[in-house]
Design a protein around this motif. Structure first.
Motif, PDB file in Angstrom:
ATOM      1  N   UNK A  69      10.765  -9.214 -10.566  1.00 26.76           N
ATOM      2  CA  UNK A  69      11.332  -9.816 -11.781  1.00 26.76           C
ATOM      3  C   UNK A  69      10.674 -11.140 -12.131  1.00 26.76           C
ATOM      4  N   UNK A  70       9.595 -11.465 -11.431  1.00 29.49           N
ATOM      5  CA  UNK A  70       8.903 -12.731 -11.670  1.00 29.49           C
ATOM      6  C   UNK A  70       8.209 -12.729 -13.033  1.00 29.49           C
ATOM      7  N   UNK A  71       8.347 -13.820 -13.751  1.00 26.33           N
ATOM      8  CA  UNK A  71       7.714 -13.985 -15.065  1.00 26.33           C
ATOM      9  C   UNK A  71       6.484 -14.877 -14.888  1.00 26.33           C
ATOM     10  N   UNK A  72       5.320 -14.348 -15.183  1.00 26.42           N
ATOM     11  CA  UNK A  72       4.071 -15.107 -15.037  1.00 26.42           C
ATOM     12  C   UNK A  72       3.578 -15.534 -16.414  1.00 26.42           C
ATOM     13  N   UNK A  73       3.465 -16.832 -16.670  1.00 31.18           N
ATOM     14  CA  UNK A  73       2.957 -17.292 -17.970  1.00 31.18           C
ATOM     15  C   UNK A  73       1.569 -16.714 -18.246  1.00 31.18           C
ATOM     16  N   UNK A  74       1.260 -16.464 -19.501  1.00 28.67           N
ATOM     17  CA  UNK A  74      -0.022 -15.880 -19.861  1.00 28.67           C
ATOM     18  C   UNK A  74      -1.189 -16.685 -19.325  1.00 28.67           C
ATOM     19  N   UNK A  75      -1.048 -18.006 -19.348  1.00 26.31           N
ATOM     20  CA  UNK A  75      -2.140 -18.868 -18.898  1.00 26.31           C
ATOM     21  C   UNK A  75      -2.391 -18.775 -17.399  1.00 26.31           C
ATOM     22  N   UNK A  76      -1.443 -18.186 -16.665  1.00 27.62           N
ATOM     23  CA  UNK A  76      -1.567 -18.127 -15.203  1.00 27.62           C
ATOM     24  C   UNK A  76      -1.742 -16.707 -14.677  1.00 27.62           C
ATOM     25  N   UNK A  77      -1.919 -15.743 -15.555  1.00 27.59           N
ATOM     26  CA  UNK A  77      -2.005 -14.354 -15.114  1.00 27.59           C
ATOM     27  C   UNK A  77      -3.147 -14.108 -14.128  1.00 27.59           C
ATOM     28  N   UNK A  78      -4.251 -14.833 -14.283  1.00 29.17           N
ATOM     29  CA  UNK A  78      -5.400 -14.633 -13.396  1.00 29.17           C
ATOM     30  C   UNK A  78      -5.346 -15.522 -12.165  1.00 29.17           C
ATOM     31  N   UNK A  79      -4.699 -16.670 -12.264  1.00 27.54           N
ATOM     32  CA  UNK A  79      -4.680 -17.606 -11.131  1.00 27.54           C
ATOM     33  C   UNK A  79      -3.458 -17.428 -10.237  1.00 27.54           C
ATOM     34  N   UNK A  80      -2.456 -16.727 -10.714  1.00 25.23           N
ATOM     35  CA  UNK A  80      -1.243 -16.501  -9.927  1.00 25.23           C
ATOM     36  C   UNK A  80      -1.512 -15.375  -8.913  1.00 25.23           C
ATOM     37  N   UNK A  81      -1.774 -15.761  -7.670  1.00 30.58           N
ATOM     38  CA  UNK A  81      -2.227 -14.796  -6.671  1.00 30.58           C
ATOM     39  C   UNK A  81      -1.193 -13.740  -6.280  1.00 30.58           C
ATOM     40  N   UNK A  82       0.079 -14.080  -6.077  1.00 27.81           N
ATOM     41  CA  UNK A  82       1.007 -13.057  -5.589  1.00 27.81           C
ATOM     42  C   UNK A  82       1.428 -12.017  -6.612  1.00 27.81           C
ATOM     43  N   UNK A  83       1.426 -12.375  -7.907  1.00 30.62           N
ATOM     44  CA  UNK A  83       1.944 -11.442  -8.921  1.00 30.62           C
ATOM     45  C   UNK A  83       0.900 -11.129  -9.991  1.00 30.62           C
ATOM     46  N   UNK A  84       0.497 -12.120 -10.736  1.00 27.88           N
ATOM     47  CA  UNK A  84      -0.389 -11.900 -11.874  1.00 27.88           C
ATOM     48  C   UNK A  84      -1.708 -11.255 -11.514  1.00 27.88           C
TER      49      UNK A  84
END
Length: 399
Positions: free
Chosen positions: A191-206
């Motif tokens: 249910x984690x919400x990943x901001x568009x700007x972090x989709x590539x840098x967010x290692x666990x989800x995005x």
């Protein structure tokens, strides 16, 4: 971490809550209808009124839990990780420690039929209360069960492209396969919400395409569709990883000191969790990251403030931890204290991906309960919530 090391660790480290590198891999609290457009701040849950001629289920389970031995109560609070075929040592551990649940880790290549034989064996290892088997069956890189009879599940990014009705139908199909294999608890959806700007840098989800999007309203709809589909198949769900891993960079499985300095107690990104909690999802998984704007002094799994947010929504289901066994985020904390601190903060079920740590965890919980009456009450309360979840699954009856 280089890829060979990551692959080697995949079989022994937990990748329960936060998949790191590929391949990674209800208790229904009330009868409240799902909130499709939840408020951005916690609100009270509505509870059905019990008939004056009957004992409410929660009260019956509390009484049943109180009648268990302390060791049996503590056992219900541990979910141990099992890699590959069940070994004699694992069977002995589960039975001796009277554990309440098992999570299947690593890639499990067995068929639905063969796995059903394993889960049936697991269920009967503890005489007083059946053992429940769980798995991380999200889809994409996080699909533990992929042998004959199991559909290849698309990742959450692709699932989000389906209509809510289609996704619910698909989730029911995936859930029916789990149920046929005797896996009744799915540690999903994310249910984690990943901001568009972090989709590539967010290692666990995005970066691993595990999320349903950057819009809290969309994520709310998609996670609820999955929860509803699983429930229709007789499988309970666990939304994860509260209060969300969408704003972080590192992965708590492989790094320590992961801090979210953005999320607050009333951030819009909490909406999917609130909706799921108020709709009665069986369990809510707590992240092991630290949230400096909610509780700067404690990791979420050890924070009464963080867990209190979930309870503040009127949630009476099971609060489960992300891995407290092999994850790097908790490695510096003695194993027994990990379990004690989580339960003391209001948690119910400790996930431990390292079976060798189970005795230390149960011993610490027993010791704390023996000398602290308030903690002993907490243990009984948590055991009751687990029994209630099992009652909802039809594998146990309270009272």
């Amino acid at each position: 971490m280089n890829k060979p090391i990551a692959v080697a660790l995949a079989g022994v480290l937990v990748l329960v809550g936060c998949a790191a590198t590929p391949p990674e891999p209800s208790r229904q609290a009330s009868s409240v209808a799902p909130s499709r457009t939840p408020s951005r701040t916690p609100s009270a849950s509505v509870h059905p009124t019990a008939s004056p001629s009957t004992t409410p289920p929660q009260q019956r389970c509390l009484s049943t839990a109180a009648n268990l031995s302390r060791k049996a109560q503590v056992g219900q609070l541990i979910m141990v990780g099992v890699n590959g075929p069940l070994t004699a040592a694992e069977r002995k551990l589960i039975a001796a420690q009277q554990l309440g649940s098992v999570v299947l880790l690593g890639d499990q290549p067995g068929s639905v039929k063969s796995l059903a034989a394993t889960t049936a064996q697991l269920s009967g290892l503890v005489a007083e209360v059946p053992v429940v088997t769980a798995a991380d069956q999200e889809g994409g890189l996080v699909q533990r069960l992929n042998g004959p009879g199991f559909t290849t599940i698309p990742n959450a990014n692709r699932q989000a492209q389906l209509s809510d009705v289609a996704l619910r139908t698909a989730a029911q199909k995936w859930g029916s396969q789990l149920a046929a294999a005797g896996v009744r608890w799915n540690l999903a959806p994310v249910a984690d919400v990943v901001p568009k700007a972090k989709l590539k840098t967010n290692q666990p989800i995005g970066a691993l395409h595990r999320g349903y999007g950057s819009d809290p309203a969309v994520v709310t709809e998609k996670t609820q569709a999955v929860i509803d589909g699983l429930k229709a198949a007789g499988v309970v769900a666990s939304v994860k990883h509260f209060p969300g891993l969408g704003e972080v960079v590192g992965n708590t499985d492989f790094a320590s000191g992961i801090v979210d300095s953005v999320t607050t107690a009333d951030s819009p990104s909490l909406a999917p969790f609130q909706a799921a909690a108020q709709a009665g999802v069986a369990s809510v998984m707590i992240s092991s990251a630290r949230y400096s704007k909610i509780d700067p002094n404690n990791q979420a799994v050890f924070s009464a403030t963080v867990i209190g947010l979930v309870r503040g929504w009127g949630y009476q289901g099971v609060v489960i931890s992300d891995d407290l066994g092999a994850a790097a985020s908790v490695r510096k904390i003695p194993a027994g204290q990990r379990a004690v601190r989580f339960v003391a903060a209001g948690g119910d079920v400790v996930i431990d991906a390292d079976p060798s740590l189970v005795p230390a965890m149960t011993a610490a919980l027993l010791a704390k309960a023996a000398k602290d009456p308030a903690f002993a009450t907490r243990v009984t309360e948590s055991a009751a919530r687990v029994l209630a979840l099992k009652q909802d699954l039809g594998v146990f009856r309270c009272g």
